[in-house]
Design a protein around this motif. Structure first.
Motif, PDB file in Angstrom:
ATOM      1  N   LEU A  33       0.768  -1.133  -0.087  1.00  0.00           N
ATOM      2  CA  LEU A  33       0.144  -0.124   0.092  1.00  0.00           C
ATOM      3  C   LEU A  33       0.856   1.306  -0.064  1.00  0.00           C
ATOM      4  O   LEU A  33       2.023   1.100   0.473  1.00  0.00           O
ATOM      5  CB  LEU A  33      -0.811   0.175   1.185  1.00  0.00           C
ATOM      6  CG  LEU A  33      -1.954  -1.021   1.317  1.00  0.00           C
ATOM      7  CD1 LEU A  33      -2.810  -0.861   2.789  1.00  0.00           C
ATOM      8  CD2 LEU A  33      -3.273  -0.524   0.252  1.00  0.00           C
ATOM      9  N   ASP A  34       0.643   2.107  -0.276  1.00  0.00           N
ATOM     10  CA  ASP A  34      -0.763   2.771  -0.973  1.00  0.00           C
ATOM     11  C   ASP A  34      -0.698   2.256  -2.440  1.00  0.00           C
ATOM     12  O   ASP A  34       0.382   1.992  -3.009  1.00  0.00           O
ATOM     13  CB  ASP A  34      -0.515   4.136  -1.271  1.00  0.00           C
ATOM     14  CG  ASP A  34      -0.711   5.111   0.392  1.00  0.00           C
ATOM     15  OD1 ASP A  34      -1.465   4.375   1.012  1.00  0.00           O
ATOM     16  OD2 ASP A  34      -0.304   6.077   0.511  1.00  0.00           O
ATOM     17  N   TYR A  35      -1.877   2.433  -2.922  1.00  0.00           N
ATOM     18  CA  TYR A  35      -2.136   1.850  -4.445  1.00  0.00           C
ATOM     19  C   TYR A  35      -1.239   2.784  -5.433  1.00  0.00           C
ATOM     20  O   TYR A  35      -1.560   4.118  -4.911  1.00  0.00           O
ATOM     21  CB  TYR A  35      -3.362   1.828  -4.884  1.00  0.00           C
ATOM     22  CG  TYR A  35      -4.036   0.700  -4.185  1.00  0.00           C
ATOM     23  CD1 TYR A  35      -3.727  -0.725  -4.035  1.00  0.00           C
ATOM     24  CD2 TYR A  35      -5.198   0.870  -3.385  1.00  0.00           C
ATOM     25  CE1 TYR A  35      -4.320  -1.696  -3.396  1.00  0.00           C
ATOM     26  CE2 TYR A  35      -5.988   0.028  -2.723  1.00  0.00           C
ATOM     27  CZ  TYR A  35      -5.611  -1.070  -2.514  1.00  0.00           C
ATOM     28  OH  TYR A  35      -6.228  -2.338  -1.812  1.00  0.00           O
ATOM     29  N   LEU A  36      -0.901   2.307  -6.465  1.00  0.00           N
ATOM     30  CA  LEU A  36      -0.389   3.309  -7.537  1.00  0.00           C
ATOM     31  C   LEU A  36      -1.669   3.636  -8.504  1.00  0.00           C
ATOM     32  O   LEU A  36      -2.489   2.564  -8.544  1.00  0.00           O
ATOM     33  CB  LEU A  36       0.725   2.586  -8.379  1.00  0.00           C
ATOM     34  CG  LEU A  36       1.882   2.427  -7.407  1.00  0.00           C
ATOM     35  CD1 LEU A  36       2.968   1.415  -8.253  1.00  0.00           C
ATOM     36  CD2 LEU A  36       2.651   3.854  -7.184  1.00  0.00           C
ATOM     37  N   PHE A  68       1.555  -4.628   3.344  1.00  0.00           N
ATOM     38  CA  PHE A  68       2.777  -3.945   3.463  1.00  0.00           C
ATOM     39  C   PHE A  68       2.767  -2.667   3.202  1.00  0.00           C
ATOM     40  O   PHE A  68       2.355  -1.950   1.997  1.00  0.00           O
ATOM     41  CB  PHE A  68       4.052  -4.721   2.439  1.00  0.00           C
ATOM     42  CG  PHE A  68       5.410  -4.201   2.660  1.00  0.00           C
ATOM     43  CD1 PHE A  68       6.395  -4.760   3.610  1.00  0.00           C
ATOM     44  CD2 PHE A  68       6.050  -3.099   1.834  1.00  0.00           C
ATOM     45  CE1 PHE A  68       7.465  -4.321   3.724  1.00  0.00           C
ATOM     46  CE2 PHE A  68       7.177  -2.777   2.032  1.00  0.00           C
ATOM     47  CZ  PHE A  68       7.854  -3.307   2.959  1.00  0.00           C
ATOM     48  N   TYR A  69       3.079  -1.759   4.278  1.00  0.00           N
ATOM     49  CA  TYR A  69       3.206  -0.365   3.912  1.00  0.00           C
ATOM     50  C   TYR A  69       4.414   0.312   3.608  1.00  0.00           C
ATOM     51  O   TYR A  69       5.301   0.135   4.241  1.00  0.00           O
ATOM     52  CB  TYR A  69       2.682   0.459   5.178  1.00  0.00           C
ATOM     53  CG  TYR A  69       1.312  -0.147   5.666  1.00  0.00           C
ATOM     54  CD1 TYR A  69       0.218   0.767   5.194  1.00  0.00           C
ATOM     55  CD2 TYR A  69       0.946  -1.072   6.363  1.00  0.00           C
ATOM     56  CE1 TYR A  69      -1.281   0.367   5.508  1.00  0.00           C
ATOM     57  CE2 TYR A  69      -0.571  -1.536   6.414  1.00  0.00           C
ATOM     58  CZ  TYR A  69      -1.479  -0.723   6.129  1.00  0.00           C
ATOM     59  OH  TYR A  69      -2.776  -1.245   6.253  1.00  0.00           O
ATOM     60  N   LYS A  70       4.353   0.742   2.224  1.00  0.00           N
ATOM     61  CA  LYS A  70       5.895   1.146   1.756  1.00  0.00           C
ATOM     62  C   LYS A  70       5.980   2.577   2.193  1.00  0.00           C
ATOM     63  O   LYS A  70       5.124   3.272   2.063  1.00  0.00           O
ATOM     64  CB  LYS A  70       5.628   1.102   0.323  1.00  0.00           C
ATOM     65  CG  LYS A  70       4.693   1.870  -0.650  1.00  0.00           C
ATOM     66  CD  LYS A  70       4.902   1.398  -2.192  1.00  0.00           C
ATOM     67  CE  LYS A  70       4.033   2.203  -3.031  1.00  0.00           C
ATOM     68  NZ  LYS A  70       2.807   3.084  -2.601  1.00  0.00           N
ATOM     69  N   THR A  71       7.230   3.004   2.391  1.00  0.00           N
ATOM     70  CA  THR A  71       7.794   4.281   2.555  1.00  0.00           C
ATOM     71  C   THR A  71       8.404   4.734   1.511  1.00  0.00           C
ATOM     72  O   THR A  71       8.492   5.948   1.296  1.00  0.00           O
ATOM     73  CB  THR A  71       8.410   4.293   3.948  1.00  0.00           C
ATOM     74  OG1 THR A  71       9.678   3.495   3.855  1.00  0.00           O
ATOM     75  CG2 THR A  71       7.892   3.983   5.232  1.00  0.00           C
ATOM     76  N   SER A  72       8.932   3.875   0.787  1.00  0.00           N
ATOM     77  CA  SER A  72       9.758   4.124  -0.504  1.00  0.00           C
ATOM     78  C   SER A  72       9.927   3.145  -1.387  1.00  0.00           C
ATOM     79  O   SER A  72       9.675   2.110  -0.896  1.00  0.00           O
ATOM     80  CB  SER A  72      10.991   4.898  -0.292  1.00  0.00           C
ATOM     81  OG  SER A  72      11.914   3.965   0.310  1.00  0.00           O
ATOM     82  N   PHE A  73       9.890   3.481  -2.554  1.00  0.00           N
ATOM     83  CA  PHE A  73      10.334   2.463  -3.516  1.00  0.00           C
ATOM     84  C   PHE A  73      10.904   3.121  -4.848  1.00  0.00           C
ATOM     85  O   PHE A  73      10.767   4.087  -5.253  1.00  0.00           O
ATOM     86  CB  PHE A  73       8.872   1.443  -4.165  1.00  0.00           C
ATOM     87  CG  PHE A  73       7.958   2.161  -5.092  1.00  0.00           C
ATOM     88  CD1 PHE A  73       7.278   3.259  -4.517  1.00  0.00           C
ATOM     89  CD2 PHE A  73       8.086   2.044  -6.237  1.00  0.00           C
ATOM     90  CE1 PHE A  73       6.340   3.804  -5.321  1.00  0.00           C
ATOM     91  CE2 PHE A  73       7.329   2.558  -7.093  1.00  0.00           C
ATOM     92  CZ  PHE A  73       6.397   3.647  -6.864  1.00  0.00           C
ATOM     93  N   ASP A  74      11.653   2.004  -5.412  1.00  0.00           N
ATOM     94  CA  ASP A  74      12.144   2.316  -6.798  1.00  0.00           C
ATOM     95  C   ASP A  74      12.213   1.217  -7.795  1.00  0.00           C
ATOM     96  O   ASP A  74      12.389   0.160  -7.243  1.00  0.00           O
ATOM     97  CB  ASP A  74      13.779   2.668  -6.658  1.00  0.00           C
ATOM     98  CG  ASP A  74      13.995   3.882  -5.891  1.00  0.00           C
ATOM     99  OD1 ASP A  74      13.617   5.050  -6.219  1.00  0.00           O
ATOM    100  OD2 ASP A  74      14.762   3.821  -4.702  1.00  0.00           O
ATOM    101  N   VAL A  75      11.884   1.396  -9.075  1.00  0.00           N
ATOM    102  CA  VAL A  75      11.789   0.460 -10.068  1.00  0.00           C
ATOM    103  C   VAL A  75      13.176   0.149 -10.716  1.00  0.00           C
ATOM    104  O   VAL A  75      13.805   1.303 -10.966  1.00  0.00           O
ATOM    105  CB  VAL A  75      10.843   0.988 -10.960  1.00  0.00           C
ATOM    106  CG1 VAL A  75      10.380  -0.150 -12.375  1.00  0.00           C
ATOM    107  CG2 VAL A  75       9.325   1.242 -10.431  1.00  0.00           C
ATOM    108  N   ASP A  76      13.627  -0.826 -10.862  1.00  0.00           N
ATOM    109  CA  ASP A  76      14.940  -1.409 -11.249  1.00  0.00           C
ATOM    110  C   ASP A  76      14.959  -2.133 -12.383  1.00  0.00           C
ATOM    111  O   ASP A  76      15.538  -3.164 -12.402  1.00  0.00           O
ATOM    112  CB  ASP A  76      15.632  -1.786  -9.759  1.00  0.00           C
ATOM    113  CG  ASP A  76      16.992  -1.944 -10.095  1.00  0.00           C
ATOM    114  OD1 ASP A  76      17.872  -1.193 -11.015  1.00  0.00           O
ATOM    115  OD2 ASP A  76      17.742  -2.645  -9.551  1.00  0.00           O
TER     116      ASP A  76
END
Length: 98
Positions: A33-36, A68-76
């Motif tokens: 979460l949060d949804y994109l 899972f509550y995401k605080t940051s993400f990067d696409v690799d």
């Protein structure tokens, strides 16, 4: 930091997308979460096989819910071989347990 491979993208109402992925070396399932939005997925080139570096924390919930509550993400990038390997690793021949 978790490194997951995207296994599923499910379109929800209101232009939101539910993402599911597997951490290849552990087989652990992530439903962040949060949804994109559809637009964000397109702009970030997120599709099945996308590799995402993910920070956040798990909330104890039942399976098949966003936990899972995401605080940051990067696409690799995208790695279809990693996707297939993760799916093979987590596949079962039957859900029958007896």
């Amino acid at each position: 930091m978790h490194r997951i491979v995207v296994t599923d993208l499910t379109s929800l109402s209101s232009e939101k997308v539910c993402l599911a992925g597997i951490e290849p070396h552990t087989g652990k399932c992530f439903r962040p979460l949060d949804y994109l939005t559809h637009k964000e997925c397109y702009q970030l080139n997120i599709e099945q096989g996308s590799i995402i570096q993910l920070n956040g924390f798990f909330q104890g919930k039942s399976i098949h819910t966003e936990d899972f509550y995401k605080t940051s993400f990067d696409v690799d990038g995208i790695d279809c071989n990693l996707l297939y390997a993760a799916l093979r690793k987590t596949a079962v021949t039957s859900i029958f347990n007896g």
